[in-house]
Design an enzyme around this catalytic site. Structure first.
Site, PDB file in Angstrom:
ATOM      1  N   TYR A 149     105.427 -18.796  17.746  1.00  0.00           N
ATOM      2  CA  TYR A 149     106.357 -19.678  17.042  1.00  0.00           C
ATOM      3  C   TYR A 149     107.625 -18.873  16.823  1.00  0.00           C
ATOM      4  O   TYR A 149     107.865 -17.861  17.490  1.00  0.00           O
ATOM      5  CB  TYR A 149     105.684 -20.150  15.749  1.00  0.00           C
ATOM      6  CG  TYR A 149     106.344 -21.323  15.072  1.00  0.00           C
ATOM      7  CD1 TYR A 149     106.764 -22.433  15.791  1.00  0.00           C
ATOM      8  CD2 TYR A 149     106.530 -21.323  13.696  1.00  0.00           C
ATOM      9  CE1 TYR A 149     107.358 -23.512  15.151  1.00  0.00           C
ATOM     10  CE2 TYR A 149     107.116 -22.392  13.047  1.00  0.00           C
ATOM     11  CZ  TYR A 149     107.539 -23.483  13.787  1.00  0.00           C
ATOM     12  OH  TYR A 149     108.126 -24.538  13.159  1.00  0.00           O
ATOM     13  N   ARG A 202     118.684 -29.588  20.259  1.00  0.00           N
ATOM     14  CA  ARG A 202     118.986 -28.644  19.173  1.00  0.00           C
ATOM     15  C   ARG A 202     117.763 -27.768  18.928  1.00  0.00           C
ATOM     16  O   ARG A 202     117.037 -27.929  17.968  1.00  0.00           O
ATOM     17  CB  ARG A 202     119.364 -29.399  17.894  1.00  0.00           C
ATOM     18  CG  ARG A 202     119.997 -28.521  16.825  1.00  0.00           C
ATOM     19  CD  ARG A 202     119.939 -29.203  15.478  1.00  0.00           C
ATOM     20  NE  ARG A 202     118.582 -29.476  15.056  1.00  0.00           N
ATOM     21  CZ  ARG A 202     117.771 -28.578  14.479  1.00  0.00           C
ATOM     22  NH1 ARG A 202     118.166 -27.344  14.306  1.00  0.00           N
ATOM     23  NH2 ARG A 202     116.556 -28.937  14.120  1.00  0.00           N
ATOM     24  N   LYS A 220     104.234 -25.680  18.628  1.00  0.00           N
ATOM     25  CA  LYS A 220     103.875 -26.456  17.444  1.00  0.00           C
ATOM     26  C   LYS A 220     102.435 -26.955  17.526  1.00  0.00           C
ATOM     27  O   LYS A 220     101.661 -26.855  16.558  1.00  0.00           O
ATOM     28  CB  LYS A 220     104.811 -27.658  17.305  1.00  0.00           C
ATOM     29  CG  LYS A 220     106.233 -27.320  16.897  1.00  0.00           C
ATOM     30  CD  LYS A 220     106.372 -27.213  15.394  1.00  0.00           C
ATOM     31  CE  LYS A 220     107.826 -27.007  15.001  1.00  0.00           C
ATOM     32  NZ  LYS A 220     108.020 -26.947  13.550  1.00  0.00           N
ATOM     33  N   GLU A 292     110.859 -33.447  17.190  1.00  0.00           N
ATOM     34  CA  GLU A 292     111.175 -32.034  16.989  1.00  0.00           C
ATOM     35  C   GLU A 292     112.473 -31.665  17.697  1.00  0.00           C
ATOM     36  O   GLU A 292     112.634 -31.939  18.896  1.00  0.00           O
ATOM     37  CB  GLU A 292     110.028 -31.166  17.528  1.00  0.00           C
ATOM     38  CG  GLU A 292     110.103 -29.713  17.137  1.00  0.00           C
ATOM     39  CD  GLU A 292     109.821 -29.500  15.656  1.00  0.00           C
ATOM     40  OE1 GLU A 292     110.447 -28.588  15.073  1.00  0.00           O
ATOM     41  OE2 GLU A 292     108.988 -30.228  15.092  1.00  0.00           O
ATOM     42  N   ASP A 293     113.398 -31.063  16.971  1.00  0.00           N
ATOM     43  CA  ASP A 293     114.616 -30.474  17.530  1.00  0.00           C
ATOM     44  C   ASP A 293     115.471 -31.469  18.306  1.00  0.00           C
ATOM     45  O   ASP A 293     116.029 -31.133  19.360  1.00  0.00           O
ATOM     46  CB  ASP A 293     114.273 -29.250  18.395  1.00  0.00           C
ATOM     47  CG  ASP A 293     113.870 -28.063  17.530  1.00  0.00           C
ATOM     48  OD1 ASP A 293     114.003 -28.148  16.303  1.00  0.00           O
ATOM     49  OD2 ASP A 293     113.416 -27.049  18.081  1.00  0.00           O
ATOM     50  N   ASP A 315     109.765 -33.258  11.892  1.00  0.00           N
ATOM     51  CA  ASP A 315     109.422 -32.005  11.223  1.00  0.00           C
ATOM     52  C   ASP A 315     110.659 -31.264  10.735  1.00  0.00           C
ATOM     53  O   ASP A 315     110.621 -30.614   9.689  1.00  0.00           O
ATOM     54  CB  ASP A 315     108.616 -31.112  12.172  1.00  0.00           C
ATOM     55  CG  ASP A 315     108.113 -29.860  11.490  1.00  0.00           C
ATOM     56  OD1 ASP A 315     107.471 -29.974  10.433  1.00  0.00           O
ATOM     57  OD2 ASP A 315     108.386 -28.750  11.989  1.00  0.00           O
ATOM     58  N   ASP A 316     111.762 -31.356  11.469  1.00  0.00           N
ATOM     59  CA  ASP A 316     112.986 -30.667  11.055  1.00  0.00           C
ATOM     60  C   ASP A 316     113.523 -31.239   9.747  1.00  0.00           C
ATOM     61  O   ASP A 316     114.146 -30.517   8.956  1.00  0.00           O
ATOM     62  CB  ASP A 316     114.059 -30.787  12.145  1.00  0.00           C
ATOM     63  CG  ASP A 316     113.592 -30.210  13.464  1.00  0.00           C
ATOM     64  OD1 ASP A 316     113.198 -29.040  13.481  1.00  0.00           O
ATOM     65  OD2 ASP A 316     113.589 -30.948  14.459  1.00  0.00           O
ATOM     66  N   ASN A 457     116.833 -20.663  11.463  1.00  0.00           N
ATOM     67  CA  ASN A 457     116.081 -19.962  12.511  1.00  0.00           C
ATOM     68  C   ASN A 457     116.912 -19.876  13.778  1.00  0.00           C
ATOM     69  O   ASN A 457     117.770 -20.729  14.023  1.00  0.00           O
ATOM     70  CB  ASN A 457     114.778 -20.728  12.818  1.00  0.00           C
ATOM     71  CG  ASN A 457     113.769 -20.616  11.701  1.00  0.00           C
ATOM     72  OD1 ASN A 457     113.554 -19.542  11.153  1.00  0.00           O
ATOM     73  ND2 ASN A 457     113.135 -21.732  11.363  1.00  0.00           N
TER      74      ASN A 457
END
Length: 633
Positions: A149, A202, A220, A292-293, A315-316, A457
């Site tokens: 991760y 992203r 993930k 995600e992203d 999740d973000d 991150n």
């Protein structure tokens, strides 16, 4: 990297040369020369692929147990298993336990000094021996999570075109529009319960990586299994490839995705709609879809659009919010204050910052703070400065408008901190180093115990380091970060800053949602997750400088979160699995993945002796009598 079914069972396990089974012409000699395999002869399977977690012994041959990572145990096959399965002699004479194999794995991964090489070793281990990989990961999570991760997964995404070996997820491209369901059918697993999808726009704080973002959903979902015990065959990583606006990637000869600019607008939205419909058609309405992203401009749109019609979360936005609010809950035990006594300032106004702010408002409301007062306690800064209704530059689109204040605009972060005097400073900007020593000293001057979260991150994008935070606040800071930082020594005391990692949240939420067959995922579930995580923090954790429990306890945290989510699902009528279990912990534990080897021998059992019964004499029966034969002639 870490989530795939036995794809070799679909293609690689197909026999490339048929058997000599064609019949010769009547009267022709049956010789080898006369036996010819026609070009149209059907392809024959050499051995049966394995799908799901129920093995049909009659369809699995001995060699499958070596070739298939779900069945392979390496040198842990017993002598009886080797001889019975017909694999005796295909391995050396040594017999090992899984514990001995784990020791060898630790030695092997520690040989590498570069994190990316460790990542590749783990990927190879997963392709060889699934149970060994997940047990190794789950029992060494503190050492290996930074590899599978963040931050190493970010490097793996950047080098994806170079390190790509075999498919570990599904790539659905814009060129497949109108046929997304047909692409979904190509995934050989029929029992997918959880999907993690990204369009790669992203990736962490690294920007647009296009199809190279596959490393994120793969990593993930590996944590879904390692940290919550969700069965790996039930997880499916997906990249929705609509191109990339990253010029470096478009010009990179190693880039593996569509070599085109991103599709946007109505065509893009219609394509995502088709994808969502294809998932439900293939795997059912209750399939968990984790976004995600995605880019900020799409993340909130899709969450608002799909949250009440699909089983989905981002999740973000929501996972990051839950882990940050859990840290805020824990911080109250140090400051002795409640949320109504806090003033919050967010550096960043993207999906992570807005998500944290929205859940913080819900947390304050749950403590009796009026919702308008809760919004007034939160200030937010974007690239154009403080969100205000009076500023002339920058937009206040979407959820930003909730946090805009009717005050004079300001653009300098140091000035904003001095003016607002926040008690909590949260960074979610992906702007490295913006929490300068001056800003940190101002936080310390205005607060006895300043709360500073540098959540961006990977580590290179963090707003400040742990060392900066402690040194510039006389070690009075209550600090948390999004990526791991090394311990900080101040005088005679060493601080071990906690990492506000989403992995504390999403595996447990996913387990509860999947097991209950939840239709939709309300924000209340993430507030429950935050509270359960905060309740797991011990005084010893706080004393060592962490707002979170050790990563080694994350499986227990995930189970507690799953229990809380399960209760919420049944209380709100969102569950579709009935009857409601009374002992929810035991019920959940019975559905977990088993990391340990199981016997490869078919199950046998004895029958009772048949009782003796004298049977009558067997008299042959003629099929046709004389009269019948005459009628026929």
């Amino acid at each position: 990297m870490f989530s795939r079914p036995s794809l070799c069972g679909t293609v690689g396990k197909l026999c490339r040369c048929g058997t000599s089974a064609t019949a010769t012409a009547a009267g022709a000699p049956s010789t080898a020369a006369a036996t010819v395999i026609p070009a149209t002869a059907p392809v024959v399977r050499r051995y049966q692929e394995v799908s799901g977690d129920i093995i049909t012994p009659g369809q699995v041959r001995g060699i499958d147990h070596i070739r298939d990572p779900r069945l392979n145990k390496g040198l842990a096959f017993t002598l009886e298993e080797r001889q019975t399965l017909g694999i005796h002699g295909l391995q050396p004479a040594r017999f090992k336990t899984q514990e001995e194999q784990l020791q060898l794995c630790k030695i092997a991964v520690n040989r590498y000094t570069e994190p990316l090489n460790k990542y590749l070793y783990l990927s190879d281990l997963y392709d060889r021996n699934e149970r060994l990989f997940f047990r190794f990961l789950s029992e060494n999570i503190e050492d290996l999570m930074p590899i599978v991760y963040t931050p190493t997964v970010g490097l793996a995404c950047q080098r994806f075109g170079l390190i790509y070996r075999r498919p570990h997820g599904l790539f659905v491209t814009f060129n497949d529009r109108g046929h997304v369901f047909d692409v979904m059918k190509n995934w050989p697993e029929p029992d997918v319960r959880a999907i993690c999808v990204t369009d790669g726009e992203r990736i962490l704080g690294l920007g647009d990586l296009g199809a190279c973002g596959m490393g994120i959903p793969v990593g993930k979902l590996a944590l879904y299994t390692a940290l919550a015990g969700i069965k790996p065959h039930q997880c499916l990583p997906i990249v929705v490839d609509v191109g990339t606006n990253n010029i470096d990637l478009l010009e990179d000869p190693l880039y593996v995705g569509l070599r085109q600019k991103r599709v946007v607008g109505r065509e893009y939205d219609d394509f995502i709609d088709e994808f969502m419909e294809a998932v439900v058609r293939r795997y059912g309405q209750n399939t968990l879809i984790q976004f995600e992203d995605f880019g900020n401009h799409n993340a909130f749109r899709f969450l608002d659009k799909y949250r009440n019609t699909y089983c989905t979360f981002n999740d973000d936005i929501q996972g990051t919010a839950a882990v940050a609010v859990a840290g805020l809950y824990a911080s109250k035990r140090i400051t002795g204050k409640s949320f109504k006594d806090y003033t919050f300032l967010f550096a960043g106004a993207g999906e992570a910052a807005i998500g944290i702010a929205d859940l913080t408002v819900k947390a304050m409301v749950s403590e009796g703070v009026p919702i308008e007062e809760a919004y007034n306690k939160i200030y937010m800064v974007d690239i154009d400065g403080l969100l205000t209704t009076t500023r002339k530059v920058g937009s206040l689109e979407g959820h930003k408008v909730n946090y805009a204040k009717n005050i004079e605009p300001m653009t300098d972060l140091s000035e904003i901190v001095s003016t607002i005097k926040p008690s909590v400073l949260i960074g979610a900007s992906a702007a490295a180093g913006i929490f300068t020593p001056q800003i940190l000293r101002t936080m310390a001057d205005n607060n006895e115990r300043p709360v500073v979260f540098a959540l961006s991150n990977p580590t290179s994008k963090a707003e400040c380091t742990a060392e900066d935070a402690y040194q510039n606040t006389d070690a009075r800071v209550i600090f948390s970060s999004g990526s791991p930082f090394p311990p900080v020594k101040m005088g005679d005391k060493t601080y071990y800053p906690g990492q506000g990692n989403n992995a504390y949240i999403f595996p447990g939420v996913g387990l509860g949602v999947i097991c209950t067959g939840t239709h939709h995922i309300p924000d209340e579930m993430f507030l429950i997750a935050a509270q359960e995580l905060a309740n797991f923090v011990e005084p010893a954790d706080i004393e060592r400088g962490s707002l979170y429990p050790p990563l080694s306890s994350i499986r227990d945290v995930s189970m507690n979160i799953a229990i809380g989510v399960t209760k919420c699902a049944y209380d709100k009528g969102l569950a579709s699995t009935y009857p409601e279990p009374q002992d929810k912990r035991k019920w959940l534990e019975n559905q977990l993945y088993n990391f340990n080897y199981e016997s490869s021998m078919p199950v046998t059992w004895a029958w009772p002796r048949m009782p003796y019964i004298k049977t009558r004499e067997l008299v042959p029966t003629k099929l046709y009598g004389k009269q019948k034969k005459e009628e026929i002639m």
